[in-house]
Design a protein around this motif. Sequence first.
Motif, mmCIF file in Angstrom:
data_model
loop_
_atom_site.group_PDB
_atom_site.id
_atom_site.type_symbol
_atom_site.label_atom_id
_atom_site.label_comp_id
_atom_site.label_asym_id
_atom_site.label_seq_id
_atom_site.Cartn_x
_atom_site.Cartn_y
_atom_site.Cartn_z
ATOM 1 N N ARG A 1 -1.668 -0.937 -4.080
ATOM 2 C CA ARG A 1 -2.714 0.070 -4.149
ATOM 3 C C ARG A 1 -2.125 1.393 -3.704
ATOM 4 N NH1 ARG A 1 -5.617 -3.727 -1.519
ATOM 5 N NH2 ARG A 1 -5.878 -2.527 0.378
ATOM 6 N N VAL A 2 -2.758 2.473 -4.134
ATOM 7 C CA VAL A 2 -2.307 3.824 -3.785
ATOM 8 C C VAL A 2 -3.376 4.498 -2.942
ATOM 9 C CG1 VAL A 2 -1.788 6.123 -4.681
ATOM 10 C CG2 VAL A 2 -0.831 4.103 -5.804
ATOM 11 N N ARG A 3 -2.929 5.144 -1.859
ATOM 12 C CA ARG A 3 -3.834 5.932 -1.021
ATOM 13 C C ARG A 3 -3.252 7.338 -0.888
ATOM 14 N NH1 ARG A 3 -7.304 3.522 2.667
ATOM 15 N NH2 ARG A 3 -7.815 5.713 3.060
ATOM 16 N N ILE A 4 -4.036 8.326 -1.274
ATOM 17 C CA ILE A 4 -3.649 9.725 -1.079
ATOM 18 C C ILE A 4 -4.399 10.225 0.144
ATOM 19 C CG2 ILE A 4 -3.450 12.009 -2.085
ATOM 20 C CD1 ILE A 4 -1.923 9.904 -3.616
ATOM 21 N N ALA A 5 -3.672 10.547 1.198
ATOM 22 C CA ALA A 5 -4.285 10.998 2.449
ATOM 23 C C ALA A 5 -4.019 12.484 2.629
ATOM 24 C CB ALA A 5 -3.731 10.201 3.630
ATOM 25 N N SER A 6 -4.847 13.129 3.422
ATOM 26 C CA SER A 6 -4.669 14.557 3.695
ATOM 27 C C SER A 6 -4.673 14.783 5.197
ATOM 28 C CB SER A 6 -5.784 15.375 3.032
ATOM 29 O OG SER A 6 -7.051 14.967 3.521
ATOM 30 N N ILE B 1 0.865 -1.187 0.000
ATOM 31 C CA ILE B 1 0.000 0.000 0.000
ATOM 32 C C ILE B 1 0.898 1.232 0.000
ATOM 33 C CG2 ILE B 1 -1.921 1.177 1.103
ATOM 34 C CD1 ILE B 1 -2.508 -1.717 0.277
ATOM 35 N N LEU B 2 0.838 2.012 -1.058
ATOM 36 C CA LEU B 2 1.601 3.264 -1.122
ATOM 37 C C LEU B 2 0.757 4.384 -0.519
ATOM 38 C CD1 LEU B 2 3.312 3.467 -4.638
ATOM 39 C CD2 LEU B 2 4.443 3.428 -2.405
ATOM 40 N N ILE B 3 1.298 5.037 0.507
ATOM 41 C CA ILE B 3 0.572 6.123 1.169
ATOM 42 C C ILE B 3 1.316 7.431 0.922
ATOM 43 C CG2 ILE B 3 -0.289 7.031 3.348
ATOM 44 C CD1 ILE B 3 -0.234 4.181 4.453
ATOM 45 N N ALA C 1 -1.540 14.727 -7.081
ATOM 46 C CA ALA C 1 -0.385 14.289 -6.290
ATOM 47 C C ALA C 1 0.104 12.922 -6.737
ATOM 48 C CB ALA C 1 -0.757 14.258 -4.804
ATOM 49 N N ARG C 2 -0.825 12.067 -7.161
ATOM 50 C CA ARG C 2 -0.422 10.705 -7.547
ATOM 51 C C ARG C 2 0.557 10.734 -8.710
ATOM 52 N NH1 ARG C 2 -3.973 5.243 -8.191
ATOM 53 N NH2 ARG C 2 -2.426 4.006 -9.319
ATOM 54 N N ALA C 3 0.238 11.495 -9.741
ATOM 55 C CA ALA C 3 1.098 11.539 -10.917
ATOM 56 C C ALA C 3 2.436 12.183 -10.607
ATOM 57 C CB ALA C 3 0.394 12.289 -12.049
#
Length: 285
Positions: A227-232, A197-199, A207-209
Motif C-alpha cells: 500500500r502507498v501512504r502519502i504523508a505531509s 507500506i510505502l511511505i 507525488a505518488r506518480a
Amino acid sequence: LHNVLMCLDGSQGWTAQQACQVVAYEFASQYRARLIGLYVRPPPPPLVPIVYPPEVALGASMAMAAMESNVRQALEYEAHDKDRGEEWSAGFLEGARRAGLEASCHSVRGDLVEKIVEHAHAADLVLLPDAHEPGVPAWPLGRLVRSLARPVLLASQCTVPIRRIAVAYDGSIGADRALQTAVDIAINWPRPRPDVILIAVSDAPGARADLLAPAEQYLRGYELDYRVRIASGRPSSAICDTADEEAASLLCMGAYNHSSLREALLGSTTDEVVEQRHQPLLLCH
C-alpha cells in the motif's frame, strides 16, 4: 543473508540484549544464516597520577601505595569487564545452540565503531540491541551507519514473525537500499509474506506518480502486497505517525543522506526518527 552480526556490548542492558537475540535467531533461522556475536571491550581507563599540592610532603611509601591503588583499580575493571563479556557471549551461544543455529562469538578490545565495522565485512546484516529508554547510552549511529556498507537493525523492539514492513521512500540511494532490504526480508519470510507500506512525505500534488513509481514497479516485480501512504508535515513525525497507524512490525529507511555539517546545523531526520519511532528500525546508507 548468509551471516548476521550481533553486537553484545551490554550497554543496553539484559532485557534489550535478550530481545535482540530472539530477533537474531529468527533471522538466522529464516535465512539459514550463520550468527556472529561480537563483544567489544573498551580500552581500560588510563592510570591517572595522583597530584598533591606542593605543601603536602609525600614520602616514597605513600607514592608507592597510591600507584598500587591505581593499578589495582585498573585490574579490577579489567577482570569485571572480561567476566561480563564472557557472560554475554555464553548466553548468546547457548541460545543459538538451543535454536539449532551455527554461531561463533568474538571478544575484542578497542573502539566500538571501528571493531563493528571490521567484523561487519563478513556480515550481511548488523543487529544492535537498543533499549530505547531515557538514560541508556545511545549508539553512535551516525558513525556506524556511514562507516558500514551493511544494513543496521535496531532490533530490541522487534516482534517476530514480521507481519508488516513500512518503508520510508524518498528516491535516494539509501531509500532504494532500504526498499531492497525490505523486499528481501518479505520474500524470504515464511508465508503469509509481510505486507509492505510505502511511505512518502510530500505536500506536492502528484507525488505518488513522480516519486513512488519506480518503487511500486519494483514491488510488483516480486508480486508483493503493498500500500502507498502519502504523508505531509515534518518528515520524521510523518514517517513515525504513519508507521504507527499502519501497525508496522518493522520500519526501514535510508539514513544520513546529507553532510554531517548540514545535519549539525539543520538537524537530522534519521536521528529524530530514531528517537520518535515505536518500531524496530532498519537503516541503510
